[in-house]
Scaffold this active site. Structure first.
Site, PDB file in Angstrom:
ATOM      1  N   HIS A 224      -9.595  -8.782  -7.121  1.00  0.00           N
ATOM      2  CA  HIS A 224      -9.358  -8.259  -5.773  1.00  0.00           C
ATOM      3  C   HIS A 224      -9.847  -9.280  -4.763  1.00  0.00           C
ATOM      4  O   HIS A 224     -10.904  -9.894  -4.927  1.00  0.00           O
ATOM      5  CB  HIS A 224     -10.133  -6.951  -5.586  1.00  0.00           C
TER       6      HIS A 224
ATOM      7  N   ASP B  53      -0.556   0.001  -4.478  1.00  0.00           N
ATOM      8  CA  ASP B  53      -1.998   0.238  -4.398  1.00  0.00           C
ATOM      9  C   ASP B  53      -2.243   1.494  -3.574  1.00  0.00           C
ATOM     10  O   ASP B  53      -1.819   1.584  -2.415  1.00  0.00           O
ATOM     11  CB  ASP B  53      -2.662  -0.975  -3.742  1.00  0.00           C
TER      12      ASP B  53
ATOM     13  N   ASP C 294     -14.236  -7.630  -8.432  1.00  0.00           N
ATOM     14  CA  ASP C 294     -14.501  -7.960  -7.038  1.00  0.00           C
ATOM     15  C   ASP C 294     -15.739  -8.851  -7.007  1.00  0.00           C
ATOM     16  O   ASP C 294     -16.760  -8.541  -7.643  1.00  0.00           O
ATOM     17  CB  ASP C 294     -14.731  -6.706  -6.207  1.00  0.00           C
TER      18      ASP C 294
ATOM     19  N   GLU D 142      -2.439   0.425  -8.499  1.00  0.00           N
ATOM     20  CA  GLU D 142      -3.850   0.062  -8.370  1.00  0.00           C
ATOM     21  C   GLU D 142      -4.639   1.221  -7.760  1.00  0.00           C
ATOM     22  O   GLU D 142      -4.177   1.896  -6.843  1.00  0.00           O
ATOM     23  CB  GLU D 142      -3.978  -1.174  -7.478  1.00  0.00           C
TER      24      GLU D 142
ATOM     25  N   LYS E  40       0.831  -1.190   0.000  1.00  0.00           N
ATOM     26  CA  LYS E  40       0.000   0.000   0.000  1.00  0.00           C
ATOM     27  C   LYS E  40       0.872   1.249   0.000  1.00  0.00           C
ATOM     28  O   LYS E  40       1.916   1.291   0.648  1.00  0.00           O
ATOM     29  CB  LYS E  40      -0.909   0.007   1.231  1.00  0.00           C
TER      30      LYS E  40
ATOM     31  N   GLU F 256     -11.660  -2.859  -8.016  1.00  0.00           N
ATOM     32  CA  GLU F 256     -12.135  -3.253  -6.683  1.00  0.00           C
ATOM     33  C   GLU F 256     -13.403  -2.507  -6.294  1.00  0.00           C
ATOM     34  O   GLU F 256     -14.300  -3.067  -5.659  1.00  0.00           O
ATOM     35  CB  GLU F 256     -11.029  -2.985  -5.673  1.00  0.00           C
TER      36      GLU F 256
END
Length: 467
Positions: A377, A272, A350, A298, A218, A327
């Protein structure tokens, strides 16, 4: 024939905020939660479904699930199973519920939970895991199970049928291959933003030792911190000493790693941002991370900003960094536009942001037509259990490829499911094979009793301790 006679919802929340699991630049306080539904028939046939949230608001989703699920009460299951595309249309056709969507938001993810439960029931009725139920369908049955409304300017039923027929001949061989090898996975569990460097290093080493060679972290809170953490992860995944005994480095120039910025061991890093930036911010920030060589960024901006994603992708091409999203894409129409606008390198469906299996099929078919790999995801409770089925359907029946695909894996909360997903020694998902597991989302009754909000035993005990 069994008839649907009722349903039950459960608001189940797990205290993942205590350990920092799920933390990112946008979502800093996450309690992984399931808005869970059980659909009952007048026989012992049941269906289980859920949609995922991160805590508060889960009760609102459960209320919406009740409104959608009520549309199935009194229906003959075999009539529903005979045309699952028509059944999906029925679930989304309530005009007053549609008004507060349409086909997005709380109503849409609630519809996903119900449609998933109906598909789970169908698979259980045929004593097959969900993926096997679908790959055993004829091309005509798969097309009939898919929602095509609003997307025929991108793919028609006739085109989809032709694509599926072209893949028919190799289905058995692909099924045998994936049963033997497993489905490629990537790991996010090491990269949560709230983890210390020590924890990131430890979990990354464990993931490398577990056979993984794709890793996601992240980013988006602080570029200096992101560079430090990214270089820390790179120092581990690019070092052959951390590979499992007997495993040789993979060729970073091989076809399955082409364009992924793989390091000297063949390891791939993804990043992400969870929607935290404006378009120009995203371009500048990600350009500043080029030294850690990510394959893709992402969710760099708002999930329904199609042209914004296209602009980011165009700007980042000079750094050989791709763009992935999906997602939080509301519905198949958002995916249609992302593909038409050439806005993404990777499509991330998702399993319950989209309204169930019938809408997922729409996106899988469009992605195959546009030649964009699908990497679902799965960061949340139950999502890993769900999405292995979807990736198997894509590989065996639709796209026919898994060489460049990777399916997200997080090592959280699998113990709460009756038939949890599992990973083999090469960092790949094992293929679900229990004929009784359906869509693999049945939760242990003891887990529901413990973590149901607000009166489950865990939450009651915690309130008592805080008092």
């Amino acid at each position: 024939m069994p008839k649907i006679v009722g349903f039950q919802t459960n608001d189940v929340r797990f205290p993942t905020s205590l350990t920092g699991d799920g933390t990112d630049a946008m979502n800093t306080d996450c309690d992984y939660s399931a808005a869970y539904v059980t659909i009952f028939t007048d026989t012992n046939l049941v269906g289980y479904g859920m949609t995922f949230t991160i805590g508060r608001g889960n009760d609102i989703v459960c209320m919406a699930i009740k409104e959608v699920a009520d549309r199935l009460v009194g229906k003959d299951t075999e009539e529903l199973f005979a045309d699952m595309g028509k059944a999906w249309d029925h679930l989304t056709a309530d005009a007053q519920l549609r008004w507060i969507g349409p086909e997005k938001g709380v109503i849409h993810i609630a519809t996903g939970a119900v449609d998933n439960a109906l598909w789970d029931m169908y698979a259980r009725a045929r004593r097959k895991p969900l993926w096997k139920l679908l790959v055993d369908m004829t091309p005509e049955e798969l097309v009939r199970s898919t929602s095509f409304r609003y997307i025929t300017d991108a793919i028609t039923k006739e085109e989809a049928l032709s694509m599926l027929k072209a893949k028919e001949a190799g289905k058995q061989e692909r099924e045998a291959t994936v049963r033997q090898l497993g489905y490629p996975a990537y790991v996010t569990s090491a990269g949560w933003l709230g983890y210390s460097d020590e924890k990131v290093a430890r979990l990354t080493k464990e993931a490398v030792a577990g056979g993984f060679n794709h890793f996601k972290m992240k980013v988006g809170a602080n570029i200096a911190d992101d560079l430090r953490r990214g270089n820390l992860i790179r120092s581990i995944i690019d070092d052959p000493q951390f590979l499992p005994p007997g495993m040789k480095p993979r060729d970073p120039h091989s076809e399955d790693l082409r364009g992924k910025n793989a390091g000297p061991t063949g390891a791939v890093l993804m990043i992400d941002a969870n929607q935290v930036w404006d378009v120009s911010q995203a371009i500048d920030y990600v350009s500043g991370l080029k030294e850690i060589k990510p394959w893709f960024i992402e969710e760099p901006t708002a999930p329904d900003d199609i042209l914004g994603h296209a602009a980011i992708r165009k700007a980042l091409k000079q750094h050989e960094i791709g763009v992935a999203t999906g997602e939080h894409a509301h519905n198949r129409m958002v995916f249609k536009q992302l593909l038409q606008a050439d806005a993404i390198d990777v499509c991330q469906i998702d399993s319950c942001r989209l309204a169930g299996v019938s809408e997922v099929l729409s996106v899988l078919l469009m992605s195959a037509k546009f030649g964009v790999p699908v990497c679902p995801h799965a960061g949340g409770v139950g999502l890993c259990e769900y999405v292995i089925h979807l990736s198997l359907i894509d590989y065996i029946a639709i796209s026919g490829t898994m060489e460049r695909n990777v399916l997200e894996y997080v090592d959280h909360l699998h113990e709460h499911f009756v038939t949890p997903c599992s990973i083999n020694q090469n960092g790949r998902y094992n293929v679900p094979s229990n004929p009784e597991e359906g869509y693999s989302i049945e939760m242990h009754k003891s887990s529901i009793a413990e973590y149901q909000w607000p009166h489950g035993s865990y939450w009651a005990s915690r309130r008592a301790q805080e008092a």
